[in-house]
Design a protein around this motif. Structure first.
Motif, PDB file in Angstrom:
ATOM      1  N   PHE A  29     -13.747  17.566  -9.926  1.00 26.52           N
ATOM      2  CA  PHE A  29     -14.854  16.809 -10.505  1.00 26.52           C
ATOM      3  C   PHE A  29     -16.010  17.726 -10.887  1.00 26.52           C
ATOM      4  CE2 PHE A  29     -18.819  14.445 -10.274  1.00 26.52           C
ATOM      5  CZ  PHE A  29     -18.537  13.326 -11.035  1.00 26.52           C
ATOM      6  N   THR A  30     -16.401  18.620  -9.996  1.00 30.64           N
ATOM      7  CA  THR A  30     -17.528  19.504 -10.289  1.00 30.64           C
ATOM      8  C   THR A  30     -17.192  20.476 -11.419  1.00 30.64           C
ATOM      9  OG1 THR A  30     -16.799  20.997  -8.496  1.00 30.64           O
ATOM     10  CG2 THR A  30     -18.492  19.378  -7.961  1.00 30.64           C
ATOM     11  N   ASN A  31     -15.941  20.903 -11.509  1.00 33.88           N
ATOM     12  CA  ASN A  31     -15.558  21.795 -12.604  1.00 33.88           C
ATOM     13  C   ASN A  31     -15.592  21.056 -13.943  1.00 33.88           C
ATOM     14  OD1 ASN A  31     -14.594  24.411 -13.514  1.00 33.88           O
ATOM     15  ND2 ASN A  31     -12.628  23.426 -13.893  1.00 33.88           N
ATOM     16  N   SER A  32     -15.293  19.745 -13.920  1.00 34.43           N
ATOM     17  CA  SER A  32     -15.317  18.961 -15.152  1.00 34.43           C
ATOM     18  C   SER A  32     -16.730  18.620 -15.597  1.00 34.43           C
ATOM     19  CB  SER A  32     -14.521  17.657 -14.970  1.00 34.43           C
ATOM     20  OG  SER A  32     -13.142  17.906 -15.046  1.00 34.43           O
ATOM     21  N   THR A  33     -17.667  18.622 -14.667  1.00 39.21           N
ATOM     22  CA  THR A  33     -19.047  18.263 -15.018  1.00 39.21           C
ATOM     23  C   THR A  33     -19.922  19.497 -15.257  1.00 39.21           C
ATOM     24  OG1 THR A  33     -19.525  18.060 -12.648  1.00 39.21           O
ATOM     25  CG2 THR A  33     -18.998  16.046 -13.840  1.00 39.21           C
TER      26      THR A  33
END
Length: 247
Positions: free
Chosen positions: A202-206
């Motif tokens: 999730f953090t890599n996608s955001t």
């Protein structure tokens, strides 16, 4: 003068106190992620795959492989086989189970890649997205599914997968979590589970970059790079088209 008696020596037979605030290293214990432990519960990854199946069935038919039920049905069959192999905790591994795990991630990834390509092609040609609301929902569904796909890949590939991690088969991590670098900040039983990889995805996608979990091996860096690229392309095109519609 009052004399305070010295503290009694620890009893070796009793071992370390479970309520002690000292880290595991102070007791000479290896952290849990480096020793043999119980496998993590199956429910977290199963719930994530079930959610993806629901999302895929809710996508517009024009973005799905036909017939629309085909890919979700294949995914459910693979998921049931994996649950039979490890119904409660993921502790048993074999070549067949390993192949089924990777096949499930690849089937979900292939279906979502098809939907993303169809969506992007429609946006470029101007044939996709006549209304901002449905467009944002569709793009958000593909983006969320992409997060689950890469979470599964990270979870399945890091140090050989969940069963291999439970067996303590590999010492060198592919992803370096904060608790590995600073074990004093984590309880002695801590080890990465599916939610930790979902958070990483999730953090890599955001953020489109590593946050507090660092990729160590080249394949881990390549996967994170690919995820950031797909996420950026999807978000930019969908949001730009939605803004253009609202003008």
């Amino acid at each position: 003068m009052t004399h305070t008696p010295p503290d009694p020596p620890p009893d070796p037979a009793r071992g370390p106190s479970p309520t002690s605030a000292e880290p595991a290293a102070a007791h000479g214990l290896e952290p849990a992620w480096r020793r043999v432990t119980r496998g993590e519960p199956r429910w977290a990854s199963t719930t994530a795959v079930a959610a993806v199946v629901v999302i895929q069935l809710a996508l517009p038919a024009r973005l799905s492989v036909h017939p629309q039920w085909l890919m979700p049905a294949v995914e459910l069959v693979l998921l049931v086989a994996l649950v039979i192999g490890n119904p409660h905790r993921i502790e048993r591994s074999s070549r067949v189970i390993r192949a089924l795990e990777l096949a499930l991630a690849l089937v979900i990834g292939g279906a979502n890649a098809y939907a993303a390509v169809r969506l992007v092609a429609g946006l470029v040609r101007g044939t996709e997205g006549s209304s901002a609301g449905p467009l944002l929902l569709t793009g958000g569904a593909i983006w969320l599914t992409n997060i689950v796909i890469f979470a599964l890949l990270y979870w399945e590939l890091d140090r050989g997968g969940p069963a291999a991690r439970a067996g303590g088969e590999r010492d060198v991590p592919d992803f370096l979590f904060v608790q590995m670098q600073s074990p004093e900040l984590a309880p002695p039983h801590w080890e990465p589970a599916f939610f930790d990889y979902f958070y990483l995805s999730f953090t890599n996608s955001t953020a489109f970059s590593p946050t507090d979990v660092m990729p160590v091996t080249r394949w881990a860096k390549a996967l994170m790079l690919a995820q950031s690229a797909v996420s950026l392309l999807t978000v930019v095109l969908v949001v730009a088209r939605a803004v253009n519609i609202l003008k």
